[in-house]
Design an enzyme around this catalytic site. Structure first.
Site, PDB file in Angstrom:
ATOM      1  N   ARG A 281      -3.397   6.265   0.586  1.00  0.00           N
ATOM      2  CA  ARG A 281      -3.971   7.500   1.124  1.00  0.00           C
ATOM      3  C   ARG A 281      -3.099   8.268   2.096  1.00  0.00           C
ATOM      4  O   ARG A 281      -3.367   9.425   2.384  1.00  0.00           O
ATOM      5  CB  ARG A 281      -5.311   7.174   1.790  1.00  0.00           C
TER       6      ARG A 281
ATOM      7  N   ARG B 133       0.828  -1.225   0.000  1.00  0.00           N
ATOM      8  CA  ARG B 133       0.000   0.000   0.000  1.00  0.00           C
ATOM      9  C   ARG B 133       0.854   1.264   0.000  1.00  0.00           C
ATOM     10  O   ARG B 133       0.451   2.286   0.575  1.00  0.00           O
ATOM     11  CB  ARG B 133      -0.960   0.038   1.194  1.00  0.00           C
TER      12      ARG B 133
ATOM     13  N   ARG C  77      -7.006  11.646  -5.779  1.00  0.00           N
ATOM     14  CA  ARG C  77      -8.223  10.912  -5.414  1.00  0.00           C
ATOM     15  C   ARG C  77      -9.428  11.847  -5.296  1.00  0.00           C
ATOM     16  O   ARG C  77     -10.566  11.417  -5.529  1.00  0.00           O
ATOM     17  CB  ARG C  77      -7.953  10.176  -4.103  1.00  0.00           C
TER      18      ARG C  77
ATOM     19  N   TYR D  85     -14.630 -12.126  -1.113  1.00  0.00           N
ATOM     20  CA  TYR D  85     -15.261 -10.806  -1.294  1.00  0.00           C
ATOM     21  C   TYR D  85     -16.513 -10.905  -2.163  1.00  0.00           C
ATOM     22  O   TYR D  85     -17.525 -10.256  -1.904  1.00  0.00           O
ATOM     23  CB  TYR D  85     -14.274  -9.814  -1.930  1.00  0.00           C
TER      24      TYR D  85
ATOM     25  N   ASP E 272      -6.244  -3.139  -7.969  1.00  0.00           N
ATOM     26  CA  ASP E 272      -6.834  -3.777  -6.794  1.00  0.00           C
ATOM     27  C   ASP E 272      -7.074  -5.245  -7.087  1.00  0.00           C
ATOM     28  O   ASP E 272      -7.305  -5.627  -8.244  1.00  0.00           O
ATOM     29  CB  ASP E 272      -8.155  -3.108  -6.399  1.00  0.00           C
TER      30      ASP E 272
HETATM   31  O1  CP3 Z   1       0.009   0.519  -3.108  1.00  0.00           O
HETATM   32  C1  CP3 Z   1      -0.305  -0.673  -3.354  1.00  0.00           C
HETATM   33  O2  CP3 Z   1      -0.121  -1.614  -2.550  1.00  0.00           O
HETATM   34  C2  CP3 Z   1      -0.858  -1.024  -4.714  1.00  0.00           C
HETATM   35  C3  CP3 Z   1      -2.254  -1.106  -4.914  1.00  0.00           C
HETATM   36  C4  CP3 Z   1      -3.134  -2.030  -4.060  1.00  0.00           C
HETATM   37  C5  CP3 Z   1      -4.398  -1.607  -3.584  1.00  0.00           C
HETATM   38  N1  CP3 Z   1      -5.032  -2.679  -3.041  1.00  0.00           N
HETATM   39  C6  CP3 Z   1      -4.921  -0.243  -3.732  1.00  0.00           C
HETATM   40  C7  CP3 Z   1      -6.063   0.177  -2.898  1.00  0.00           C
HETATM   41  C8  CP3 Z   1      -2.994  -3.380  -3.701  1.00  0.00           C
HETATM   42  C9  CP3 Z   1      -1.818  -4.302  -3.907  1.00  0.00           C
HETATM   43  C10 CP3 Z   1      -4.219  -3.784  -3.068  1.00  0.00           C
HETATM   44  C11 CP3 Z   1      -4.474  -5.157  -2.585  1.00  0.00           C
HETATM   45  C12 CP3 Z   1      -5.739  -5.464  -1.935  1.00  0.00           C
HETATM   46  N2  CP3 Z   1      -6.965  -4.905  -2.157  1.00  0.00           N
HETATM   47  C13 CP3 Z   1      -5.910  -6.490  -0.960  1.00  0.00           C
HETATM   48  C14 CP3 Z   1      -4.823  -7.432  -0.486  1.00  0.00           C
HETATM   49  C15 CP3 Z   1      -3.975  -6.850   0.569  1.00  0.00           C
HETATM   50  C16 CP3 Z   1      -4.685  -6.615   1.879  1.00  0.00           C
HETATM   51  O3  CP3 Z   1      -4.933  -5.413   2.166  1.00  0.00           O
HETATM   52  O4  CP3 Z   1      -5.003  -7.572   2.581  1.00  0.00           O
HETATM   53  C17 CP3 Z   1      -7.262  -6.490  -0.577  1.00  0.00           C
HETATM   54  C18 CP3 Z   1      -7.880  -7.403   0.458  1.00  0.00           C
HETATM   55  C19 CP3 Z   1      -7.921  -5.487  -1.334  1.00  0.00           C
HETATM   56  C20 CP3 Z   1      -9.377  -5.154  -1.320  1.00  0.00           C
HETATM   57  C21 CP3 Z   1      -9.612  -3.767  -0.906  1.00  0.00           C
HETATM   58  N3  CP3 Z   1      -9.313  -2.654  -1.665  1.00  0.00           N
HETATM   59  C22 CP3 Z   1     -10.196  -3.318   0.302  1.00  0.00           C
HETATM   60  C23 CP3 Z   1     -10.680  -4.215   1.417  1.00  0.00           C
HETATM   61  C24 CP3 Z   1     -10.232  -1.930   0.244  1.00  0.00           C
HETATM   62  C25 CP3 Z   1     -10.884  -1.008   1.254  1.00  0.00           C
HETATM   63  C26 CP3 Z   1     -10.095  -0.939   2.495  1.00  0.00           C
HETATM   64  C27 CP3 Z   1      -9.046   0.100   2.377  1.00  0.00           C
HETATM   65  O5  CP3 Z   1      -7.867  -0.187   2.654  1.00  0.00           O
HETATM   66  O6  CP3 Z   1      -9.434   1.204   1.987  1.00  0.00           O
HETATM   67  C28 CP3 Z   1      -9.640  -1.520  -0.979  1.00  0.00           C
HETATM   68  C29 CP3 Z   1      -9.448  -0.127  -1.456  1.00  0.00           C
HETATM   69  C30 CP3 Z   1      -8.066   0.257  -1.895  1.00  0.00           C
HETATM   70  N4  CP3 Z   1      -7.212  -0.521  -2.633  1.00  0.00           N
HETATM   71  C31 CP3 Z   1      -7.461   1.523  -1.677  1.00  0.00           C
HETATM   72  C32 CP3 Z   1      -6.207   1.483  -2.314  1.00  0.00           C
HETATM   73  C33 CP3 Z   1      -5.191   2.604  -2.425  1.00  0.00           C
HETATM   74  C34 CP3 Z   1      -8.105   2.742  -0.988  1.00  0.00           C
HETATM   75  C35 CP3 Z   1      -9.006   3.360  -1.965  1.00  0.00           C
HETATM   76  C36 CP3 Z   1      -9.380   4.784  -1.659  1.00  0.00           C
HETATM   77  O7  CP3 Z   1      -8.622   5.707  -2.035  1.00  0.00           O
HETATM   78  O8  CP3 Z   1     -10.481   4.995  -1.105  1.00  0.00           O
END
Ligand code: CP3
Length: 338
Positions: free
Chosen positions: A28, A24, A37, A148, A73
């Site tokens: 954010r 990540r 964003r 999911y 994602d």
């Molecule tokens: O920077 C990075 O790591 C690259 C991009 C990346 C994102 N998600 C961007 C993202 C990666 C590799 C992921 C993986 C991901 N996504 C996982 C596996 C890793 C983990 O966290 O266990 C999972 C389970 C998801 C599913 C997901 N995406 C959730 C549950 C959420 C909401 C929770 C949260 O952290 O906000 C997301 C949203 C998400 N994916 C954001 C980002 C930058 C936030 C989006 C926003 O700006 O609102």
């Protein structure tokens, strides 16, 4: 031997300080991310290749990390199923029409990965023109992705998923088969477009008991790894539940295992063969500590991992959105100056 410390470590042939990147890292906590964003929804950011490429580059430019992870994602692969995926502010991912039974599985449409997820390929090709560090592509593990789609939103206990396993394991296997096949095609596309390493995120398999873990999680990750073996791209498995499952990944022969923060890195290093690189496993909440504590903690772990040729410094899970950029910078700089 690869010149870059990240690629060298994945081949367990790194000689200098460990490479560092963070899960990540393009998120954010960065004001630059939040500014972009404000103008787009999260899904728009993923779909608009120029924007996704720009966000992917941010942590390389701002922090100087040794690898970039594609901005995308793990749930994008489910969009072509048309079950109403959206990301809601303060809630996270939501599916309007979750998949709940054998009939739903039978009705899932087939799609071409190249057509439906071609925007990811395009983002990678854009990045390859000027990215100065290796690019990591990724996908979710079939079980985590399926959970999911079934739950419909983030869940505390994966109740619907685990109920389904007991109620009708055959149709659950069919769903995982379908997702695993698309995952292989999707990761192949990413590697062929130029991703130099791939990471598979198995965030939720730690909810499964040992039997179910083997047949519903590990089995399908094995299938994905075997389906990509001919590409010779290094593959990292990230799994939560490392204390329980870390050694169970060994027979799958991944290039690296990314450990969560609940296990002892040094003890596991003794148990996991030295042909497999380890990545991790700092507690993501360490980044809330005073900067000196971050420095001390990082240096103490690096001392224990000294002369380790297959080690990549990272967190045990993603960066929390409310940590300070200074904390993240301190973490990265401490590794880079070690
Ligand atoms: O920077 C990075 O790591 C690259 C991009 C990346 C994102 N998600 C961007 C993202 C990666 C590799 C992921 C993986 C991901 N996504 C996982 C596996 C890793 C983990 O966290 O266990 C999972 C389970 C998801 C599913 C997901 N995406 C959730 C549950 C959420 C909401 C929770 C949260 O952290 O906000 C997301 C949203 C998400 N994916 C954001 C980002 C930058 C936030 C989006 C926003 O700006 O609102």
């Amino acid at each position: 031997m690869p010149e870059n410390p990240f690629l060298a470590a994945l081949h367990c042939k790194n000689h200098g300080r460990p490479p560092v990147w963070l899960m990540r890292q393009a998120g954010r906590y960065l004001p630059e991310y939040r500014a972009i964003r404000e103008r787009h929804t999260f899904l728009e950011m993923c779909h608009q290749c120029e924007v996704a490429a720009e966000v992917t580059r941010l942590p390389v430019q701002i922090l100087g990390v040794d690898a970039a992870i594609l901005f995308a994602d793990i749930l994008l692969i489910l969009e072509p199923f048309k079950r109403g995926l959206r990301f809601e502010e303060g809630v996270g991912p939501l599916f309007e029409r979750p998949v709940r039974n054998a009939e739903d599985v039978a009705q899932l449409p087939s799609f071409s990965v190249e057509e439906s997820l071609g925007f990811v390929e395009k983002t990678i090709r854009l990045l390859k023109k000027d990215l100065t560090v290796p690019l990591i592509g990724f996908a979710g593990a079939p079980f985590t992705v399926a959970s999911y789609l079934i739950e419909g939103r983030s869940s505390q206990d994966l109740k619907k998923t685990r109920q389904w396993i007991y109620r009708d394991p055959e149709s659950f296997h069919r769903l995982l088969e379908v997702i695993a096949d698309y995952t292989i095609a999707y990761l192949r596309m990413q590697a062929q477009a130029g991703a130099q390493a791939l990471q598979i995120f198995d965030s939720w398999a730690n909810f499964l008991g040992p039997q179910h873990f083997h047949s519903f999680s590990r089995h399908y990750i094995q299938k994905v790894l075997d389906g990509l073996r001919d590409l010779s791209v290094p593959i990292i498995i990230f799994a939560r539940g490392s204390s329980m499952h870390a050694e169970e990944w060994i027979p799958l022969r991944p290039s690296a295992i990314s450990l969560d923060w609940t296990c002892d890195l040094v003890q596991l290093r003794r148990k996991i063969p030295h042909e497999i690189c380890l990545q991790g496993n700092f507690d993501p909440f360490l980044l809330y500590a005073p900067l000196e504590t971050i420095q001390k903690n990082v240096l103490s772990t690096l001392k224990k991992m000294k002369s380790e040729k297959g080690y990549i410094a990272n967190l045990g899970h993603g960066i929390s959105p409310d940590v300070s950029v200074d904390a993240v910078r301190t973490f990265v700089d401490t590794v880079k100056n070690s």
